[in-house]
Design a protein around this motif. Structure first.
Motif, mmCIF file in Angstrom:
data_model
loop_
_atom_site.group_PDB
_atom_site.id
_atom_site.type_symbol
_atom_site.label_atom_id
_atom_site.label_comp_id
_atom_site.label_asym_id
_atom_site.label_seq_id
_atom_site.Cartn_x
_atom_site.Cartn_y
_atom_site.Cartn_z
ATOM 1 N N ARG A 235 0.838 -1.194 0.000
ATOM 2 C CA ARG A 235 0.000 0.000 0.000
ATOM 3 C C ARG A 235 0.875 1.247 0.000
ATOM 4 O O ARG A 235 1.771 1.390 0.821
ATOM 5 N N SER A 236 0.578 2.151 -0.906
ATOM 6 C CA SER A 236 1.438 3.311 -1.086
ATOM 7 C C SER A 236 0.609 4.497 -1.543
ATOM 8 O O SER A 236 -0.057 4.437 -2.578
ATOM 9 N N TYR A 237 0.643 5.594 -0.764
ATOM 10 C CA TYR A 237 -0.071 6.805 -1.165
ATOM 11 C C TYR A 237 0.552 7.421 -2.410
ATOM 12 O O TYR A 237 -0.129 8.072 -3.201
ATOM 13 N N PHE A 238 1.862 7.215 -2.593
ATOM 14 C CA PHE A 238 2.518 7.734 -3.785
ATOM 15 C C PHE A 238 1.921 7.095 -5.043
ATOM 16 O O PHE A 238 1.616 7.772 -6.015
ATOM 17 N N ILE A 239 1.755 5.767 -5.004
ATOM 18 C CA ILE A 239 1.179 5.077 -6.160
ATOM 19 C C ILE A 239 -0.260 5.511 -6.378
ATOM 20 O O ILE A 239 -0.693 5.714 -7.517
ATOM 21 N N VAL A 240 -1.001 5.673 -5.289
ATOM 22 C CA VAL A 240 -2.386 6.154 -5.419
ATOM 23 C C VAL A 240 -2.401 7.529 -6.086
ATOM 24 O O VAL A 240 -3.234 7.806 -6.959
ATOM 25 N N GLY A 241 -1.468 8.405 -5.709
ATOM 26 C CA GLY A 241 -1.391 9.728 -6.331
ATOM 27 C C GLY A 241 -1.080 9.656 -7.814
ATOM 28 O O GLY A 241 -1.657 10.398 -8.621
ATOM 29 N N ILE A 242 -0.166 8.754 -8.200
ATOM 30 C CA ILE A 242 0.155 8.568 -9.613
ATOM 31 C C ILE A 242 -1.072 8.078 -10.371
ATOM 32 O O ILE A 242 -1.363 8.527 -11.492
ATOM 33 N N VAL A 243 -1.807 7.160 -9.758
ATOM 34 C CA VAL A 243 -3.034 6.658 -10.396
ATOM 35 C C VAL A 243 -4.024 7.791 -10.624
ATOM 36 O O VAL A 243 -4.635 7.906 -11.693
ATOM 37 N N PHE A 244 -4.182 8.670 -9.643
ATOM 38 C CA PHE A 244 -5.102 9.802 -9.798
ATOM 39 C C PHE A 244 -4.656 10.732 -10.928
ATOM 40 O O PHE A 244 -5.480 11.231 -11.697
ATOM 41 N N LEU A 245 -3.346 10.982 -11.033
ATOM 42 C CA LEU A 245 -2.833 11.810 -12.124
ATOM 43 C C LEU A 245 -3.139 11.170 -13.474
ATOM 44 O O LEU A 245 -3.565 11.849 -14.419
ATOM 45 N N VAL A 246 -2.940 9.863 -13.573
ATOM 46 C CA VAL A 246 -3.220 9.162 -14.828
ATOM 47 C C VAL A 246 -4.706 9.233 -15.153
ATOM 48 O O VAL A 246 -5.093 9.426 -16.308
ATOM 49 N N VAL B 12 -12.866 8.820 -5.519
ATOM 50 C CA VAL B 12 -11.916 9.936 -5.636
ATOM 51 C C VAL B 12 -11.354 9.988 -7.055
ATOM 52 O O VAL B 12 -11.237 11.064 -7.660
ATOM 53 N N ALA B 13 -11.007 8.810 -7.596
ATOM 54 C CA ALA B 13 -10.495 8.752 -8.967
ATOM 55 C C ALA B 13 -11.532 9.262 -9.958
ATOM 56 O O ALA B 13 -11.208 9.972 -10.915
ATOM 57 N N GLN B 14 -12.799 8.910 -9.728
ATOM 58 C CA GLN B 14 -13.865 9.400 -10.598
ATOM 59 C C GLN B 14 -14.038 10.906 -10.447
ATOM 60 O O GLN B 14 -14.369 11.613 -11.404
ATOM 61 N N PHE B 15 -13.791 11.424 -9.234
ATOM 62 C CA PHE B 15 -13.813 12.862 -8.993
ATOM 63 C C PHE B 15 -12.751 13.550 -9.856
ATOM 64 O O PHE B 15 -13.010 14.555 -10.524
ATOM 65 N N GLY C 285 -20.818 15.120 -8.082
ATOM 66 C CA GLY C 285 -21.491 13.911 -7.630
ATOM 67 C C GLY C 285 -20.543 12.945 -6.948
ATOM 68 O O GLY C 285 -20.915 12.265 -5.989
ATOM 69 N N CYS C 286 -19.302 12.883 -7.437
ATOM 70 C CA CYS C 286 -18.305 12.030 -6.801
ATOM 71 C C CYS C 286 -18.010 12.493 -5.386
ATOM 72 O O CYS C 286 -17.829 11.680 -4.474
ATOM 73 N N PHE C 287 -17.960 13.817 -5.194
ATOM 74 C CA PHE C 287 -17.707 14.360 -3.864
ATOM 75 C C PHE C 287 -18.837 13.966 -2.911
ATOM 76 O O PHE C 287 -18.596 13.500 -1.794
ATOM 77 N N VAL C 288 -20.080 14.123 -3.369
ATOM 78 C CA VAL C 288 -21.230 13.708 -2.562
ATOM 79 C C VAL C 288 -21.208 12.200 -2.354
ATOM 80 O O VAL C 288 -21.462 11.693 -1.254
ATOM 81 N N GLY C 289 -20.881 11.471 -3.437
ATOM 82 C CA GLY C 289 -20.841 10.020 -3.352
ATOM 83 C C GLY C 289 -19.812 9.512 -2.370
ATOM 84 O O GLY C 289 -20.041 8.519 -1.670
ATOM 85 N N MET C 290 -18.651 10.179 -2.295
ATOM 86 C CA MET C 290 -17.614 9.763 -1.352
ATOM 87 C C MET C 290 -18.129 9.824 0.083
ATOM 88 O O MET C 290 -17.827 8.956 0.898
ATOM 89 N N ILE C 291 -18.929 10.849 0.372
ATOM 90 C CA ILE C 291 -19.509 10.975 1.711
ATOM 91 C C ILE C 291 -20.545 9.886 1.950
ATOM 92 O O ILE C 291 -20.555 9.219 2.992
ATOM 93 N N LEU C 292 -21.418 9.675 0.949
ATOM 94 C CA LEU C 292 -22.472 8.679 1.091
ATOM 95 C C LEU C 292 -21.901 7.266 1.207
ATOM 96 O O LEU C 292 -22.451 6.426 1.935
ATOM 97 N N LEU C 293 -20.796 6.997 0.498
ATOM 98 C CA LEU C 293 -20.192 5.662 0.559
ATOM 99 C C LEU C 293 -19.531 5.398 1.906
ATOM 100 O O LEU C 293 -19.234 4.245 2.227
ATOM 101 N N LYS C 294 -19.274 6.451 2.663
ATOM 102 C CA LYS C 294 -18.764 6.273 4.025
ATOM 103 C C LYS C 294 -19.907 6.148 5.036
ATOM 104 O O LYS C 294 -19.679 5.810 6.199
ATOM 105 N N ALA C 295 -21.138 6.431 4.584
ATOM 106 C CA ALA C 295 -22.288 6.392 5.486
ATOM 107 C C ALA C 295 -23.213 5.213 5.218
ATOM 108 O O ALA C 295 -23.865 4.712 6.132
ATOM 109 N N PHE C 296 -23.294 4.766 3.936
ATOM 110 C CA PHE C 296 -24.262 3.741 3.568
ATOM 111 C C PHE C 296 -23.610 2.631 2.752
ATOM 112 O O PHE C 296 -22.538 2.807 2.166
#
Length: 427
Positions: free
Chosen positions: A13-24, A144-147, A290-301
């Motif tokens: 698990r690596s936040y650096f790799i996650v960041g690269i994925v988001f850039l891509v 987040v990636a969809q955001f 919608g992704c921003f709202v969805g990120m919150i909802l996915l943490k609640a439901f």
């Protein structure tokens, strides 16, 4: 569920790799989702039918059907970084070929080459995000990636509109715009966006070549697998169900975005270069929101409940867009993007978290389903030639209905992490 030690988690698990994925994801979206705004220009510039115009997204997304599974083998053989660089080289060559020689035939071929590169990226980065970010956080990280994906899609039509509106007066602007005006045919100024695409792809090649991307050690379940593994997977009904729903989602997304501008122009008289391009931009912009709202909802439901609610919302706003008056249609089309926002990450995470093995092979099959983005816009275009574009776009009720069904029958082994589940684990 596969157990891993704490030290293994730190390595994988690596936040650096996650960041690269988001850039891509950002660049992938920037290159992909310009087709909607330029379809009216393609029809006018090349004098083609709705079905012929729809063949452009067909060519682009057909590459996903052809390349997704082979790309999985390439990732296993050469690792992620070389495959990602090769993908951006393909995107660069595809964009450059059309920028140099903008004709209908070249556009079809170049979009297939660009699509091939994007297919390779999708196969490399989705399991990478699951491993690097953690399986239980995959739904959230995918949102987040969809955001990020939606943010880039919001920007790209605005750049297109800026080019079309300002190239005729390039002498009043900066050097960059004057250079673009000099190398773009005056009657095809919309094609200048492909010079931008070529430059962005070249930039990503340099970025990926310069950075050190740690290799993710995937276990057997996360690798692409053998031909025998794929044949075994294809004998499972659940695999076909999720494949069909990925097909339906991408078809819904592209079938909406690709025809917004043409619909608003044909039925309500809006200028495709300004109002139409803006509506497409806001489709992706509201997908970001919608992704921003969805990120919150996915943490609640539970993600299945969120998927059901957003699918129903998409079908309601589709009805308003197709049958409402001009003003309602203008605002309803972008709202479809809002409700479509969490569909991709939720369906993908439910799919991968419903399988206890062969996640790499399954990801390749799922990415092949992106070919829905080729087929559905073509079906809409063909129906539009026969019975009118409004009737053709009613086909989207079927595809959005398929996505809705996932919320009813999905039975994941690992459910998305919510505040309630975290509280239960801590107790």
């Amino acid at each position: 569920m596969i157990q891993v030690s704490t030290s293994e988690v730190r390595v994988r698990r690596s936040y650096f790799i996650v960041g690269i994925v988001f850039l891509v994801f950002f660049v992938l979206s920037f290159l992909t989702n310009i087709l909607g705004p330029i379809i009216p220009d393609i029809i006018d510039s090349f004098h083609v039918s709705l079905a012929a115009a729809a063949f452009l997204p067909f060519s682009f997304f057909l590459a996903y059907g052809v390349l997704s599974v082979p790309a999985g083998f390439l990732v296993d053989r050469f690792t992620e970084k070389p495959v990602m660089i090769a993908a951006f080289i393909a995107a660069f060559l595809g964009a450059l070929s059309f920028a140099i020689h903008p004709t209908y035939t070249v556009s079809v071929l170049s979009l297939f080459v660009i699509g091939a590169g994007m297919a390779m990226l999708q196969v490399a980065i989705n399991p990478l995000l699951r491993v690097a970010g953690g399986e239980e956080h995959f739904a959230f990280n995918s949102a987040v990636a969809q955001f990020v994906f939606g943010a880039a899609s919001f920007i790209s039509p605005l750049i297109y509109a800026y080019m079309v509106n300002n190239l005729p007066q390039a002498s009043r602007h900066g050097v960059g715009l004057r250079v673009l005006a000099g190398i773009t045919p005056s009657h095809l100024q919309w094609a200048s966006i492909y010079w931008i695409f070529a430059a962005v792809a070249a930039g990503m090649i340099l970025v990926l070549a310069a950075i050190r991307l740690p290799r993710i050690e995937r276990n057997e379940e996360e690798q692409a697998g053998t031909v025998a593994t794929y044949l075994k997977m294809l004998r499972r009904g659940m695999v076909w169900l999720y494949f069909g729903c990925v097909f339906a989602y991408v078809g819904s997304e592209q079938g909406t975005a690709d025809w917004i501008s043409k619909f608003l122009s044909q039925y309500h008289g809006f200028d495709p270069h300004t109002t139409g391009a803006s509506a497409v931009s806001w489709f992706w912009g509201l997908m970001t929101a919608g992704c921003f709202v969805g990120m919150i909802l996915l943490k609640a439901f539970d993600s299945r409940r969120v998927l059901l609610g957003f699918s129903i919302g998409a079908m309601i706003t589709l009805s308003a867009a197709l049958f409402g008056p001009a003003t309602v249609s203008l605002y309803a089309f972008p709202m479809i993007g809002f409700f479509a926002s969490i569909m991709w990450p939720t369906v993908i995470s439910l799919a991968l978290n419903s399988m206890s093995e062969h996640h790499g092979s399954f990801a390749g099959i799922l990415c092949t389903g992106i070919v829905g983005g080729a087929v559905v816009p073509l079906i809409i275009g063909r129906l539009g030639d026969l019975v009118g574009l409004r009737a053709g776009m009613m086909f989207l009720y079927i595809t959005f209905g398929c996505v809705l069904s996932v919320g009813l029958w999905a039975r994941p082994i690992i459910t998305n992490a919510t505040f309630a589940s975290k509280a239960q684990r801590s107790n």
